[in-house]
Design a protein around this motif. Sequence first.
Motif, PDB file in Angstrom:
ATOM      1  N   ALA A  77     -47.748  28.966  37.020  1.00  0.00           N
ATOM      2  CA  ALA A  77     -46.608  29.823  37.360  1.00  0.00           C
ATOM      3  C   ALA A  77     -45.479  29.626  36.360  1.00  0.00           C
ATOM      4  O   ALA A  77     -45.239  28.512  35.889  1.00  0.00           O
ATOM      5  CB  ALA A  77     -46.116  29.519  38.771  1.00  0.00           C
ATOM      6  N   ILE A  78     -44.795  30.724  36.037  1.00  0.00           N
ATOM      7  CA  ILE A  78     -43.586  30.669  35.224  1.00  0.00           C
ATOM      8  C   ILE A  78     -42.449  31.211  36.081  1.00  0.00           C
ATOM      9  O   ILE A  78     -42.442  32.374  36.459  1.00  0.00           O
ATOM     10  CB  ILE A  78     -43.717  31.481  33.925  1.00  0.00           C
ATOM     11  CG1 ILE A  78     -44.917  31.010  33.106  1.00  0.00           C
ATOM     12  CG2 ILE A  78     -42.428  31.371  33.110  1.00  0.00           C
ATOM     13  CD1 ILE A  78     -45.133  31.801  31.819  1.00  0.00           C
ATOM     14  N   GLU A  99     -54.340  31.702  33.456  1.00  0.00           N
ATOM     15  CA  GLU A  99     -53.773  32.891  34.081  1.00  0.00           C
ATOM     16  C   GLU A  99     -52.304  32.637  34.414  1.00  0.00           C
ATOM     17  O   GLU A  99     -51.962  31.604  34.989  1.00  0.00           O
ATOM     18  CB  GLU A  99     -54.553  33.255  35.344  1.00  0.00           C
ATOM     19  CG  GLU A  99     -56.027  33.542  35.074  1.00  0.00           C
ATOM     20  CD  GLU A  99     -56.856  33.721  36.336  1.00  0.00           C
ATOM     21  OE1 GLU A  99     -56.248  33.842  37.434  1.00  0.00           O
ATOM     22  OE2 GLU A  99     -58.100  33.727  36.239  1.00  0.00           O
ATOM     23  N   VAL A 100     -51.439  33.591  34.062  1.00  0.00           N
ATOM     24  CA  VAL A 100     -49.999  33.464  34.279  1.00  0.00           C
ATOM     25  C   VAL A 100     -49.643  34.024  35.654  1.00  0.00           C
ATOM     26  O   VAL A 100     -50.076  35.117  36.026  1.00  0.00           O
ATOM     27  CB  VAL A 100     -49.220  34.215  33.184  1.00  0.00           C
ATOM     28  CG1 VAL A 100     -47.722  34.199  33.480  1.00  0.00           C
ATOM     29  CG2 VAL A 100     -49.507  33.613  31.811  1.00  0.00           C
ATOM     30  N   VAL A 101     -48.849  33.268  36.395  1.00  0.00           N
ATOM     31  CA  VAL A 101     -48.358  33.715  37.707  1.00  0.00           C
ATOM     32  C   VAL A 101     -46.837  33.806  37.620  1.00  0.00           C
ATOM     33  O   VAL A 101     -46.135  32.797  37.731  1.00  0.00           O
ATOM     34  CB  VAL A 101     -48.774  32.737  38.826  1.00  0.00           C
ATOM     35  CG1 VAL A 101     -48.290  33.260  40.183  1.00  0.00           C
ATOM     36  CG2 VAL A 101     -50.286  32.541  38.831  1.00  0.00           C
ATOM     37  N   PRO A 102     -46.285  35.009  37.394  1.00  0.00           N
ATOM     38  CA  PRO A 102     -44.822  35.131  37.308  1.00  0.00           C
ATOM     39  C   PRO A 102     -44.170  34.967  38.672  1.00  0.00           C
ATOM     40  O   PRO A 102     -44.655  35.487  39.679  1.00  0.00           O
ATOM     41  CB  PRO A 102     -44.626  36.561  36.789  1.00  0.00           C
ATOM     42  CG  PRO A 102     -45.967  37.015  36.298  1.00  0.00           C
ATOM     43  CD  PRO A 102     -46.962  36.289  37.132  1.00  0.00           C
ATOM     44  N   VAL A 103     -43.064  34.229  38.712  1.00  0.00           N
ATOM     45  CA  VAL A 103     -42.301  34.027  39.942  1.00  0.00           C
ATOM     46  C   VAL A 103     -40.833  34.296  39.626  1.00  0.00           C
ATOM     47  O   VAL A 103     -40.293  33.748  38.660  1.00  0.00           O
ATOM     48  CB  VAL A 103     -42.459  32.589  40.491  1.00  0.00           C
ATOM     49  CG1 VAL A 103     -41.679  32.436  41.798  1.00  0.00           C
ATOM     50  CG2 VAL A 103     -43.927  32.251  40.709  1.00  0.00           C
ATOM     51  N   TYR A 104     -40.194  35.139  40.422  1.00  0.00           N
ATOM     52  CA  TYR A 104     -38.783  35.404  40.208  1.00  0.00           C
ATOM     53  C   TYR A 104     -37.987  34.106  40.384  1.00  0.00           C
ATOM     54  O   TYR A 104     -38.163  33.401  41.382  1.00  0.00           O
ATOM     55  CB  TYR A 104     -38.265  36.445  41.198  1.00  0.00           C
ATOM     56  CG  TYR A 104     -38.750  37.840  40.925  1.00  0.00           C
ATOM     57  CD1 TYR A 104     -38.077  38.659  40.023  1.00  0.00           C
ATOM     58  CD2 TYR A 104     -39.876  38.337  41.571  1.00  0.00           C
ATOM     59  CE1 TYR A 104     -38.519  39.949  39.775  1.00  0.00           C
ATOM     60  CE2 TYR A 104     -40.329  39.622  41.316  1.00  0.00           C
ATOM     61  CZ  TYR A 104     -39.647  40.427  40.419  1.00  0.00           C
ATOM     62  OH  TYR A 104     -40.089  41.694  40.162  1.00  0.00           O
ATOM     63  N   PRO A 105     -37.093  33.780  39.440  1.00  0.00           N
ATOM     64  CA  PRO A 105     -36.325  32.536  39.567  1.00  0.00           C
ATOM     65  C   PRO A 105     -35.383  32.539  40.762  1.00  0.00           C
ATOM     66  O   PRO A 105     -34.927  31.478  41.193  1.00  0.00           O
ATOM     67  CB  PRO A 105     -35.541  32.469  38.244  1.00  0.00           C
ATOM     68  CG  PRO A 105     -35.534  33.864  37.716  1.00  0.00           C
ATOM     69  CD  PRO A 105     -36.802  34.492  38.185  1.00  0.00           C
ATOM     70  N   THR A 106     -35.105  33.736  41.318  1.00  0.00           N
ATOM     71  CA  THR A 106     -34.236  33.818  42.492  1.00  0.00           C
ATOM     72  C   THR A 106     -35.012  33.754  43.805  1.00  0.00           C
ATOM     73  O   THR A 106     -34.430  33.899  44.881  1.00  0.00           O
ATOM     74  CB  THR A 106     -33.445  35.134  42.467  1.00  0.00           C
ATOM     75  OG1 THR A 106     -34.361  36.242  42.355  1.00  0.00           O
ATOM     76  CG2 THR A 106     -32.479  35.176  41.287  1.00  0.00           C
ATOM     77  N   ALA A 123     -49.934  24.233  37.935  1.00  0.00           N
ATOM     78  CA  ALA A 123     -48.694  23.829  37.270  1.00  0.00           C
ATOM     79  C   ALA A 123     -47.671  24.939  37.444  1.00  0.00           C
ATOM     80  O   ALA A 123     -48.020  26.095  37.681  1.00  0.00           O
ATOM     81  CB  ALA A 123     -48.931  23.557  35.785  1.00  0.00           C
ATOM     82  N   VAL A 124     -46.402  24.566  37.324  1.00  0.00           N
ATOM     83  CA  VAL A 124     -45.326  25.549  37.381  1.00  0.00           C
ATOM     84  C   VAL A 124     -44.267  25.153  36.358  1.00  0.00           C
ATOM     85  O   VAL A 124     -43.948  23.970  36.202  1.00  0.00           O
ATOM     86  CB  VAL A 124     -44.716  25.654  38.801  1.00  0.00           C
ATOM     87  CG1 VAL A 124     -44.200  24.313  39.294  1.00  0.00           C
ATOM     88  CG2 VAL A 124     -43.596  26.690  38.839  1.00  0.00           C
ATOM     89  N   VAL A 125     -43.766  26.155  35.642  1.00  0.00           N
ATOM     90  CA  VAL A 125     -42.712  25.948  34.659  1.00  0.00           C
ATOM     91  C   VAL A 125     -41.427  26.541  35.230  1.00  0.00           C
ATOM     92  O   VAL A 125     -41.399  27.719  35.612  1.00  0.00           O
ATOM     93  CB  VAL A 125     -43.050  26.621  33.318  1.00  0.00           C
ATOM     94  CG1 VAL A 125     -41.944  26.345  32.294  1.00  0.00           C
ATOM     95  CG2 VAL A 125     -44.385  26.135  32.787  1.00  0.00           C
ATOM     96  N   VAL A 126     -40.368  25.734  35.315  1.00  0.00           N
ATOM     97  CA  VAL A 126     -39.095  26.189  35.872  1.00  0.00           C
ATOM     98  C   VAL A 126     -38.004  26.001  34.821  1.00  0.00           C
ATOM     99  O   VAL A 126     -38.213  25.361  33.790  1.00  0.00           O
ATOM    100  CB  VAL A 126     -38.738  25.421  37.162  1.00  0.00           C
ATOM    101  CG1 VAL A 126     -39.819  25.613  38.219  1.00  0.00           C
ATOM    102  CG2 VAL A 126     -38.531  23.936  36.868  1.00  0.00           C
ATOM    103  N   GLU A 127     -36.826  26.564  35.125  1.00  0.00           N
ATOM    104  CA  GLU A 127     -35.728  26.495  34.165  1.00  0.00           C
ATOM    105  C   GLU A 127     -34.876  25.241  34.295  1.00  0.00           C
ATOM    106  O   GLU A 127     -34.603  24.552  33.329  1.00  0.00           O
ATOM    107  CB  GLU A 127     -34.820  27.721  34.325  1.00  0.00           C
ATOM    108  CG  GLU A 127     -35.366  28.975  33.704  1.00  0.00           C
ATOM    109  CD  GLU A 127     -34.290  30.026  33.533  1.00  0.00           C
ATOM    110  OE1 GLU A 127     -33.587  29.991  32.509  1.00  0.00           O
ATOM    111  OE2 GLU A 127     -34.156  30.880  34.424  1.00  0.00           O
ATOM    112  N   ASP A 128     -34.426  24.962  35.519  1.00  0.00           N
ATOM    113  CA  ASP A 128     -33.371  23.960  35.675  1.00  0.00           C
ATOM    114  C   ASP A 128     -33.662  23.007  36.831  1.00  0.00           C
ATOM    115  O   ASP A 128     -34.691  23.112  37.509  1.00  0.00           O
ATOM    116  CB  ASP A 128     -32.017  24.632  35.879  1.00  0.00           C
ATOM    117  CG  ASP A 128     -32.054  25.684  36.986  1.00  0.00           C
ATOM    118  OD1 ASP A 128     -32.881  25.542  37.921  1.00  0.00           O
ATOM    119  OD2 ASP A 128     -31.268  26.642  36.931  1.00  0.00           O
TER     120      ASP A 128
END
Length: 633
Positions: A77-78, A99-106, A123-128
């Motif tokens: 997930a991104i 495979e990319v799993v887009p997730v809204y940051p909000t 795995a998941v990639v987050v911003e902050d």
Amino acid sequence: MRDFALAPPTVSHLTGGLADSLFETAALDPTRPLLARRPEGSSAEWEEITAVELRDEVADLAKGLIASGISPGNRVAIMARTRYEWTVLSYALWAVGAEVVPVYPTSSRDQVEWILRDAGCVAVVVEDEQAVMTVGSVCATLPRLRHVWQLDAGALDQLVERGRFIPPATVDSLRRIVLPDSTAVIAYTSGTSGHPLGCALSHRGLASPCDVLLEGWGHTAAPPGRQGAVLAFLPFSHVYGLMIQGLCIRGGLLMAHEPDVSETALASALRSFRPTYFYAVPSVFEKIYKNFLRTAQRTGRGALFERAAETARDFAAASERQRLGLGPGPGFDLRLQHALYERTVYRRLRAALGGRARRATSGGSPLNRDLSLFYEGIGIYVHDGYGLTETCGGVTMQPLGREKSGTVGKALPGTEIQVAADGEILVRGPSVFQGYINDDARTRAALYDGWLATGDIGRLDSEGYLTITGRKKDIIITSSGKSVAPGALEQRLRMHPLVHQAVVVGDNRPCVGALITLDPEFLAHWRGTLALRSDSAQEAREENALREEVARAVAAANSAVSRSESIRVFRVLPEPFDLSNGLLTPSMKLCRDAVVRHFAFEIDAMYQASSRAPRRRMADELSSWDDSDNVFG
């Protein structure tokens, strides 16, 4: 089936995965700039990243992913805004077959938990740090989740360092075994009711509309001999944003990212980057128009702007009739007026979008015809297209030289469209999704013999132009049995500068009603223009003036529909529909059911007040409100 449209066939150029186009461009044209980013601390300077530099970044990150145990078929997930790292990450993941799993940051905690668990993300990639805490609070329910990487904590540099011992040939080997029909993205629908559904989108499906659009329309992205430039600010968590990214990388366009979608940040990025082509959703085009009007009024040029806007629409409408063979085109007087406003008004309006864009695309929902004509008249033709998550984005586009405002154009080459007897739009073509993950029943309900039941309703004209009239599930049926599609009414209401949002209601009610929120910025400006004395009666006079202004907006919206479909009662609400109160989805679509539940008391009061009032002519009804309609309360 009652209507049918088939575009000429086209051949897909894809032989592998989405990452291949980047590696091929780097080999054939290594110094071609593909991305632009601002150095840290700069708000106006952009540095260009060439194809070979981007490929090397992607390959180095892919090695780090391999070293971390990410393998073909794994879902990652991104959860980030539209930023440079999103593009590097997605292509690195595709390069190793993940495979990319887009997730809204909000997204809320519950939404994040549902998506990560339903998709089985490793795995998941987050911003902050805040996003790390959100994911951390649900980790106990996610047994497959092995990694949480934080962008702002240097996660990508750490991954690159971890993968230094992996030979480059390993990335190439994994990339070459990715097939066109392998799943590239699990994109979750907005979830306007119940849990969102994960749509499996293949590499071929995502590439197909991009390749068709580039082949037929790519040359319009910039003047001849120049590289097209696009500012990406729509969320890559939505398929529209993903399609923009695909168009840029596959078409060799220069793409910049703007993660901050505030009015100030976006305006600054447009002026400094100066895109040659502009992509947005209707609400953005509406907001830009209202800002033009508000700015003109503040400087005492409101009347000039309104005359110029009317001339722009008239000029565009006459030009449209000419290109469709229905008229002679703008007359001498209209051309003269248009030329005058070009020198005094239109070029300044275009400068707000950077000054170089002459074409744009609107997607996500239908664009108001008058708004489309306005932009065409000032020198920026806005292509209104149609697509949805389940079709990897694009389904239709305006044919060049035969554009028709108010429609979403014709089916893309290779795509078929039918309109069923009940008005539902059906689509078949290479971009139709593979199905909903973990939900075979919903997949079978949506797909039949390759045809996707979109849930949208519309009509095809004799030339194959498609007009969207609404969502099938949103149709309102009044107590008298009248069926009303709310979209067109809401769209026309939002055209008034004071109206921010509108939701049309009326299921099992005697007539159609509307819930309206006001644009706070324009409301403040409007109040400042009132010449009212400062005394105890000021508030009452201001409220009366505001009632009359909103009544005019309702009357203007009603002018396009029959009396039985018109808005007869309405209420101005004290709070907007937004993410915090659960009335908007992360993609900024209305959660209609939630709105009706949330404002059930106000809706009941609105209809009860109407039933108590004596019967009046429509003009009288729209010129006054019930006493309970206090727009300040």
